[in-house]
Each structure stands twice: as structure tokens, then as C-alpha cells.
Design an enzyme around this catalytic site. Structure first.
Site, short mmCIF file in Angstrom:
data_model
loop_
_atom_site.label_atom_id
_atom_site.label_comp_id
_atom_site.label_asym_id
_atom_site.label_seq_id
_atom_site.Cartn_x
_atom_site.Cartn_y
_atom_site.Cartn_z
N GLY A 1 0.82 -1.21 0.00
CA GLY A 1 0.00 0.00 0.00
C GLY A 1 0.85 1.26 0.00
O GLY A 1 0.61 2.20 -0.77
N CYS A 2 1.88 1.28 0.85
CA CYS A 2 2.80 2.43 0.90
C CYS A 2 3.47 2.62 -0.46
O CYS A 2 3.58 3.74 -0.98
CB CYS A 2 3.89 2.19 1.95
SG CYS A 2 3.29 1.84 3.61
#
Length: 518
Positions: A240-241
Site C-alpha cells: 500500500g505504501c
């Protein structure tokens, strides 16, 4: 041109797979300049989060202000925010600095299952930051949490059973919470090929990410479904990051939103497939899968080349060959030197000069054309020296030009010219580099060696020719030409060039050995 600036406001991941550490890798891999403002420190690895230490909001504010007021910012990307106070501090800073683009990754739960955003902070995230967001990038569980936490009256699916539900969730977030674009990530909810949610591992066939936003020209809502083949992997720590930072970098580089998101998704997919396999839990991605890493620092290709373990022994045999050392101490048989001079004259005139002229022809930049032409000019002077030498030995120019070419000379020259004809200009320059660089290195070494004989050494003039200013300038021009172009190559191309250099150096050694035993 200065790189685009991306400020990441997020937590630190001590294992390097997520958080600020992953963000900086992603941004660097995209050619942008990463800056950070740390919201929290974590003690974590691929197996779990073992502790969280919050950064005081006042200090976080100082970090943000210091970076933006000096370096400036093109895009801000947020990750783990950890508390209500932190969220409010960030929202105030973004508004005060009039940040144009915000990529918001609503980090709530880690891949390992750890709670990263307290329940009481979700309201601040929704009311203070989401309305400022250019794009928000929740996964399916986060998207459902954003919609239904204290908002039971929102008309949107509470579970996902088909791709249409993901689209409906994205539309609802955009409509009710205010971001310009919403990317609902489907990695937590794989689908069958027919678009229904997979219930078993065997049924997982596709991942569908859904992007919802406003069209740039029509103003109507745009919905894009980004479908990829499902790939089972435990190496998804920090996906996600990494995706949000890839999107932020792409937006900073001027891409429109759909293009930035597509490119970001492809980047993460490749990172998962080429993951390095680290850790015993959910391992990190390969963030540098598409970045070429040269094995030398810019401006030091020649140094790197000569110091390589496969080059150094061959180079040492060349510049410390018995034929060379015998010139230094004056013990080389004169017949050997005469034979060498006549073959070298043929090589210089018939082949080496032509190779450098071919290099000029293959060049497109005037600077490179001039560099090769300068080397040809020196070759002409070098040939005049050969003529003078041989005249002193009773050998005429006609004798030199009518000398039968030695097979070693023919093989060497044909190799160089074949490389020049069949490959690019850089390959040609590498093929002739052992001759250009080697003679300069040999003469410099012999000239400085206290054991070299100066008085009464018939070979001393030869040595002085190759430490003279004009030859030193020719070596410098040739070296700079190599440096300018080597830094633009891929690692695999560098390996190809090294092989050419080694082979050409071996042929230089064979050149010494033509008359070594005379």
C-alpha cells in the site's frame, strides 16, 4: 532540470519494507526527490509490529514547515498517521502551505494485522484530510471502514461479493467523503474470472483495482477497472505504501491520474513478482526492479575497468610485459624493436588511424567527432617518429610500407575494425582503448621507474614520445569520451564492453610477442 519533490508524511518501519523507508525507495526508483516528516517510530519486522512511539505533533509541524519552506514540494503523500492530533497538525500544514496535490494512503491496519490508526482518529481522517485529498488509496477493508464507521446511513455495500461492489464503494467514498479521486485496491479480495469474489485459494484468478474520479474534459464521473492476474505471494509487506508513493511520483512527473495509477499498479505488481524473499513473514517488495545500477561511479569507468578482477591480470601482463620492461632498461634486442616498429607503423597507418576516423564518422556530437580527430592527428605524429627511428636504423619509409604484415597485426587490426563496423561507436572506442591507454600507462611507468636506463638507451625517445603533452592530451580525450558514454549504458552492456576490452588487450600482448624472442 531539478527532480520533482515528494514529501512523505508517515511512520517509520524499522524493517525497511513499508513506511517511510519503502516510500523513499519507491520515490528514488521513480527519479524523484524524497523528503520525510516522521509521524511515528515503529519496532516491526515482516512478522509483526512490536511497538509504536508517536512523534509529538509540534515536532511534526516543525519537520513539515522546515522542508516545505526551504526545498518546496510538488506532491505530498501521507501514510501512517497514528493519532487525531497528528492528523489535525497535517491538515493545518497542508492548508497553510497550499499544497497542490495530496496522495492519501489511509493506513489503518498493517499487513500483519496490527492496528495502526486508533478508532477515535478515523473521524479526523475523514473530516480533515479526505476533503483535501487529490486521491485516496484504501484497500477493501479500509474502504469499508471509512464508509461505515459511524456512518450507518450511507448507501453502499458492507461486504464485497463482486467487482460491482468495489466500484460502488469507490463511488460512495468520493461522493460522501470528498476526495477528487478514489482508488479502491482489490488485493485483499481476489476474484474469479467471472468477477465474483473467490472463496478458496484455488478460485483466486484476478485482482481488480477500481479508480473513480472526475473526467478532465467532460466533468462526468470516470470509472476504471484495472484487472491483473492473481499472483500468490507472501511478499506483500508495504504494497500500500509503495503503490501510493509510486502514484505520487508519477503525478509529480506530470502524468494524469489514470496514467499515474496504471503505472503505479504495474510497478507494484512487478515488485511483488521479483521480491527478494527476505524475512520469515510478509516479506518486502523489490523496489528497484526497473532501475539500472551501474557498477561504477560517474567519471570512473576507466578506473573500474582496469581494477576488475577479470581485467587486472590481463592488463598487468600487458603493461609489464618482458618486451616493455626490456625497453625500459635498454636490454631489448635491436632486431626485436625494429620488427616491432615496422609492424606498429603498419598498424597505426593502415588500421588504428582508420579506426579512429571511423569513430569520428560514427559520432553525432561535435565534441566526440573532435576527440577522435585529435587522436588521428597524434597518430600522424607518432608515425613520423617511427619513420625517424627506422631511418636511424637504415630502414627507409618504403621498406616499412612494403613490410609483410604479421598475422598477429592482421588479426588485431581486423578485430578492431570488425567491432567498429558491426557495433556502435562506444564498442569501437573500447576496442582501441588498450592501445591508447596502454601506451600512455607504459611510458609513464617506465619514465618514472628509477631502474629505467636513460643515457644511451635507444628506446628512451620512444618512451618520451608517450609521456609528451600531446599524447597525454590524446589519452585524456579518449578517456573522457569513454566516460561520457559509459555512464549511459546498462549493466549488461557494460559487461559486453568489458569482454571487448579484455580481448583487445590480449591482442596487444600478442603484438609484443611477435618479436619478443628475436
Amino acid at each position: 532540470m531539478a527532480p520533482k519533490r515528494v514529501l512523505v508524511i508517515a511512520g517509520s518501519d524499522s524493517s525497511g519494507g513499508a513506511g517511510l523507508e519503502a516510500d523513499q525507495k519507491v520515490i528514488a526508483a521513480h527519479g524523484c526527490y524524497a523528503m520525510t516528516a516522521t509521524t511515528a517510530l515503529t519496532a516491526q519486522n515482516t512478522k509483526g509490529v512490536y511497538g509504536i512511539h508517536l512523534v509529538p505533533p509540534e515536532f511534526l509541524k516543525k519537520q513539515i514547515d522546515a522542508v516545505i519552506e526551504d526545498v518546496g514540494v510538488d506532491v505530498v503523500k501521507t501514510g501512517m498517521l497514528a493519532s487525531t492530533e497528528t492528523i489535525e497538525t497535517i491538515a493545518d500544514a497542508l492548508t497553510r502551505h497550499k499544497v497542490p496535490t495530496l496522495v492519501l494512503d489511509p493506513v489503518m491496519i498493517a499487513t500483519t494485522g496490527a492496528q495502526l490508526l486508533p478508532a477515535e482518529a478515523v473521524h479526523a481522517l475523514k473530516t480533515r484530510l479526505l476533503p483535501l485529498a487529490t486521491i485516496v488509496t484504501p484497500n477493501v477493508p479500509e474502504a469499508l471502514h471509512l464508509l461505515h464507521n459511524s456512518n450507518s446511513n450511507i448507501d453502499a455495500p458492507v461486504t464485497v461479493s463482486k467487482v460491482d461492489d468495489v466500484e460502488a464503494i469507490g463511488r460512495a467514498i468520493r461522493r460522501h467523503l470528498g476526495p477528487k479521486w478514489v482508488l479502491v485496491k482489490g488485493g485483499h479480495c481476489p476474484f474469479r474470472s467471472d468477477g465474483t469474489a473467490a472463496e478458496t485459494e484455488e478460485e483466486r484468478e484476478a485482482v481488480v483495482d477500481v479508480l473513480v474520479g472526475e473526467g478532465a474534459t467532460t466533468g462526468e464521473e470516470v470509472v476504471l477497472r484495472l484487472k491483473t492476474e492473481y499472483f500468490a505471494s507472501r511478499h506483500t509487506h508495504g504494497t500500500g505504501c509503495s503503490l501510493a508513493s509510486a502514484i505520487a511520483s508519477n503525478l509529480a512527473d506530470g502524468m494524469d491520474m489514470p496514467t499515474a495509477v496504471r503505472a503505479g499498479c504495474r510497478y507494484v505488481q512487478a515488485g511483488i513478482k521479483s521480491a527478494p524473499g527476505l524475512g520469515g513473514g510478509n516479506g518486502p517488495l523489490n523496489h528497484f526492479h526497473s532501475v539500472y545500477t551501474l557498477p561504477f561511479s560517474p567519471g570512473h569507468f576507466v578506473d573500474y575497468l582496469l581494477e576488475r578482477s577479470d581485467v587486472a591480470p590481463v592488463w598487468d601482463r600487458y603493461i609489464n610485459h618482458p618486451f616493455v620492461l626490456a625497453m625500459g632498461d635498454g636490454t631489448l634486442p635491436l632486431a626485436s624493436f625494429k620488427g616491432y616498429l615496422m609492424q606498429d607503423y603498419l598498424y597505426l597507418q593502415t588500421h588504428f588511424a582508420r579506426a579512429n576516423a571511423l569513430g569520428s564518422y560514427k559520432a553525432t556530437a561535435m565534441k566526440d567527432i573532435a576527440a577522435s580527430a585529435a587522436i588521428v592527428t597524434h597518430i600522424f605524429k607518432e608515425m613520423e617518429l617511427h619513420i625517424g627511428y627506422c631511418r636511424g636504423f637504415g630502414i627507409s619509409k618504403d621498406d616499412m610500407e612494403n613490410t609483410e604484415e604479421h598475422p598477429a597485426c592482421t588479426a588485431y587490426s581486423r578485430y578492431v575494425l570488425d567491432v567498429g563496423q558491426s557495433q556502435d561507436r562506444l564498442a569501437l572506442q573500447v576496442a582501441i582503448a588498450p592501445c591508447l591507454l596502454g601506451y600512455g600507462a607504459i611510458a609513464k611507468q617506465l619514465h618514472a621507474d628509477e631502474r629505467s636506463k636513460r643515457e644511451g638507451n635507444v628506446y628512451w625517445t620512444w618512451i618520451e614520445n608517450y609521456v609528451a603533452d600531446d599524447y597525454v592530451a590524446a589519452v585524456k580525450a579518449g578517456s573522457e569520451l569513454l566516460e561520457r558514454h559509459a555512464v549511459l549504458q546498462s549493466p549488461s552492456r557494460i559487461e559486453e564492453l568489458v569482454k571487448i576490452f579484455i580481448h583487445a588487450t590480449k591482442m596487444e600482448i600478442a603484438f609484443w610477442e611477435m618479436y619478443e624472442s628475436h
